[in-house]
Design an enzyme around this catalytic site. Structure first.
Site, PDB file in Angstrom:
ATOM      1  N   ARG A  99     -27.829   7.582 -10.404  1.00  0.00           N
ATOM      2  CA  ARG A  99     -26.914   8.993  -9.973  1.00  0.00           C
ATOM      3  C   ARG A  99     -26.815   9.925 -11.059  1.00  0.00           C
ATOM      4  O   ARG A  99     -26.767  11.225 -10.756  1.00  0.00           O
ATOM      5  CB  ARG A  99     -25.726   8.539  -9.504  1.00  0.00           C
ATOM      6  CG  ARG A  99     -25.686   7.453  -8.033  1.00  0.00           C
ATOM      7  CD  ARG A  99     -24.335   6.931  -7.869  1.00  0.00           C
ATOM      8  NE  ARG A  99     -24.300   6.396  -6.787  1.00  0.00           N
ATOM      9  CZ  ARG A  99     -23.151   5.603  -5.889  1.00  0.00           C
ATOM     10  NH1 ARG A  99     -22.205   5.593  -6.684  1.00  0.00           N
ATOM     11  NH2 ARG A  99     -23.433   5.088  -5.013  1.00  0.00           N
ATOM     12  N   GLU A 147       0.686  -1.091   0.048  1.00  0.00           N
ATOM     13  CA  GLU A 147      -0.095  -0.069  -0.005  1.00  0.00           C
ATOM     14  C   GLU A 147       0.769   1.195  -0.132  1.00  0.00           C
ATOM     15  O   GLU A 147       1.799   1.267   0.689  1.00  0.00           O
ATOM     16  CB  GLU A 147      -0.826  -0.069   1.217  1.00  0.00           C
ATOM     17  CG  GLU A 147      -1.672   1.346   1.567  1.00  0.00           C
ATOM     18  CD  GLU A 147      -2.638   1.678   0.465  1.00  0.00           C
ATOM     19  OE1 GLU A 147      -2.288   2.878  -0.098  1.00  0.00           O
ATOM     20  OE2 GLU A 147      -3.550   0.771  -0.213  1.00  0.00           O
ATOM     21  N   HIS A 151     -21.428  11.842  -8.327  1.00  0.00           N
ATOM     22  CA  HIS A 151     -22.433  11.526  -7.087  1.00  0.00           C
ATOM     23  C   HIS A 151     -23.206  12.896  -6.848  1.00  0.00           C
ATOM     24  O   HIS A 151     -22.696  13.662  -6.764  1.00  0.00           O
ATOM     25  CB  HIS A 151     -21.684  10.955  -6.034  1.00  0.00           C
ATOM     26  CG  HIS A 151     -22.664  10.266  -5.053  1.00  0.00           C
ATOM     27  ND1 HIS A 151     -23.453  10.735  -4.255  1.00  0.00           N
ATOM     28  CD2 HIS A 151     -22.715   8.882  -4.727  1.00  0.00           C
ATOM     29  CE1 HIS A 151     -24.350   9.792  -3.664  1.00  0.00           C
ATOM     30  NE2 HIS A 151     -23.830   8.687  -3.893  1.00  0.00           N
ATOM     31  N   GLU A 176     -26.347   6.832  -0.574  1.00  0.00           N
ATOM     32  CA  GLU A 176     -27.336   6.766  -1.192  1.00  0.00           C
ATOM     33  C   GLU A 176     -28.677   6.021  -0.102  1.00  0.00           C
ATOM     34  O   GLU A 176     -29.650   6.208  -0.312  1.00  0.00           O
ATOM     35  CB  GLU A 176     -27.278   5.794  -2.340  1.00  0.00           C
ATOM     36  CG  GLU A 176     -28.092   6.139  -3.709  1.00  0.00           C
ATOM     37  CD  GLU A 176     -27.410   5.954  -4.799  1.00  0.00           C
ATOM     38  OE1 GLU A 176     -28.002   6.527  -6.026  1.00  0.00           O
ATOM     39  OE2 GLU A 176     -26.308   4.847  -4.742  1.00  0.00           O
TER      40      GLU A 176
END
Length: 463
Positions: A295, A48, A256, A271
């Site tokens: 959306r 990561e 969004h 949502e």
């Protein structure tokens, strides 16, 4: 009282020069694939680049879509994989890759079962925009899915003793003379290292936080903030294309509709809040759209208002079903009042109109018939008892539907649609599954379904 789980990443000094598999990215796709492949007997490593684990998954709030599941039946919901396919295909403008979509919908229930077998239970079911049936699975606690899933998967990473390193930025994918993947080159501070492996899984997410890349493909989106964590810069796509991988649908970027801003920070208002009964109103205090349309449609409706956003209105009965509101409230996004009149004054909208709007909505819920906008879902709770709440929302860049081209085996394909041997990808780094619009709840489903598939296919490849 249950003990709080805290995950500790491995120390850089523990990094080996060779693993069976390198997984780049520590979101749900990377964690799922790591657990799956470790349980098959291989030795993976997770790399990561950020100093925080979880990627964009930690920001997911609604749930995980799946059809024909046991939790659905327990809630008396009869669903089918074909209906899941059809809803997603229609929601994506029928531009979804049919092969990926078929695998996705047909393996969703298995993914829910696989999680349950690892004591990751998603037993509550709600709904998101663009779906016609409740199939958005989440924990019974109704807490946001992202943090819950990452924490629970990290418990499995710990159990399987899978090494996970943070602060390692992979800069190159390495090939042998025959063109097969044989490792990666990475940067740790000012030090360059090479790690050999016969396979790599790209689980790096999308490029929603890369403003230059977003502007390259959709110049008009430069005006929007992003809901993405800072690491979502498209690294995996760049790593893949640098060695000949094919990228698809890069101009398909999702905005969004319901995002709240504090200073320079944008917070996704999930949502699920609309799925549990919230409505959207304009400055005149009137509804203007089916709040659970896709959306894309809801975003366009908000933009057409030309009012700098809209107000999301709900009451305590809705709030009780969405634990994320506690966080929204804590950071100052929520306006509240014991009655609608006072709330209208606070958010500067017409009192009479908002009362008429809510009364009309309550009647629509009672009659299960929204004559104004044809909404058919998220209509189980009337907004007839206070306290009442409002969150000011406006659109923001949220998800990138484009990415590396993969097949249903998660193999990354080259310009001639041939698999690049040893290279696999899943999650937002891969393009094509969602068409031109992603349905809420499908991204978490994608991470688990294709994370599992990547782990299984790497095992098959290496064996």
């Amino acid at each position: 009282m249950a003990e709080t789980f805290q995950f500790q990443a491995n120390k850089i000094t523990e990094l080996d020069e060779h693993y069976d598999l390198v997984i780049i990215g520590s979101g749900a796709t990377g964690l799922t694939s790591a657990v799956q492949v470790a349980e098959l007997g291989l030795k993976p490593v997770i790399l990561e680049k950020m100093d925080k684990i979880g990627g964009n998954t930690t920001r997911a709030s609604s749930g995980m879509n799946a059809a024909e599941t046991m939790p659905q039946l327990q809630h008396h919901i009869v669903d089918s994989m074909d209906e899941f396919y059809d809803d997603t295909f229609a929601g994506g403008g029928k531009q979804n890759d049919p092969q990926l979509l078929r695998y996705f919908t047909d393996h969703s229930a298995l993914a829910i079962e696989w999680l349950a077998r690892h004591d990751i239970n998603l037993d509550d079911v709600t709904i998101t925009g663009g779906m016609n049936i409740k199939r958005t699975h989440r924990p019974n606690s109704m807490q946001p899915i992202g943090g819950f899933l990452v924490t629970e998967l990290l418990k499995q990473v710990t159990k399987n003793k899978i090494p996970l390193f943070i602060g390692i930025h992979v800069t190159d994918l390495l090939k042998d003379l025959t063109g097969k993947i044989n490792g990666v080159q990475a940067q740790i501070g000012d030090k360059t290292v090479k790690i050999s492996a016969k396979a790599v899984i790209l689980a790096t997410g999308g490029f929603g936080a890369n403003a230059n890349l977003v502007a390259k493909y959709q110049p008009e989106f430069k005006k929007y903030p992003t809901t993405n964590q800072p690491g979502a810069t498209g690294d995996g796509i760049q790593l893949g294309t640098a060695i000949g991988a094919q990228a698809v649908s890069m101009d398909q970027i999702q905005v969004h509709p319901t995002v709240a801003k504090v200073d320079d920070h944008a917070f996704l208002i999930g949502e699920v809040l609309r799925g549990e009964g919230a409505i959207l109103v304009n400055q005149a205090g009137q509804r203007f759209v089916n709040e659970l349309d896709t959306r894309k449609t809801v975003t366009n409706a908000i933009e057409t208002l030309n009012e700098g956003g809209a107000q999301l209105i709900f009451n305590q009965s809705v709030r009780d079903r969405v634990k994320a509101v506690e966080f929204y409230d804590r950071i100052g996004l929520v306006q509240s009042s014991s009655n609608l009149n006072q709330l209208a004054t606070q958010i500067k909208i017409d009192q009479t109109k908002i009362e008429q709007t809510v009364a009309t909505w309550n009647q629509a819920v009672a009659q299960r018939s929204d004559l104004q906008f044809g909404r058919t879902t998220g209509m189980e709770r009337q907004l007839n008892v206070g306290p009442y709440y409002a969150i000011h929302i406006s659109p923001a860049v949220h998800y990138t539907m484009g990415g590396l081209k993969i097949n249903a085996q998660t193999q990354v394909l080259d310009q001639n649609n041939h698999p690049i041997e040893g290279l696999f990808a899943g999650g937002e780094v891969a393009g094509g599954l969602h068409g031109n619009n992603r349905i809420g709840g499908n991204s978490i489903a994608e991470t688990v379904i294709f994370g599992r598939q990547a782990g299984q296919q790497v095992y098959r490849y290496l064996m």
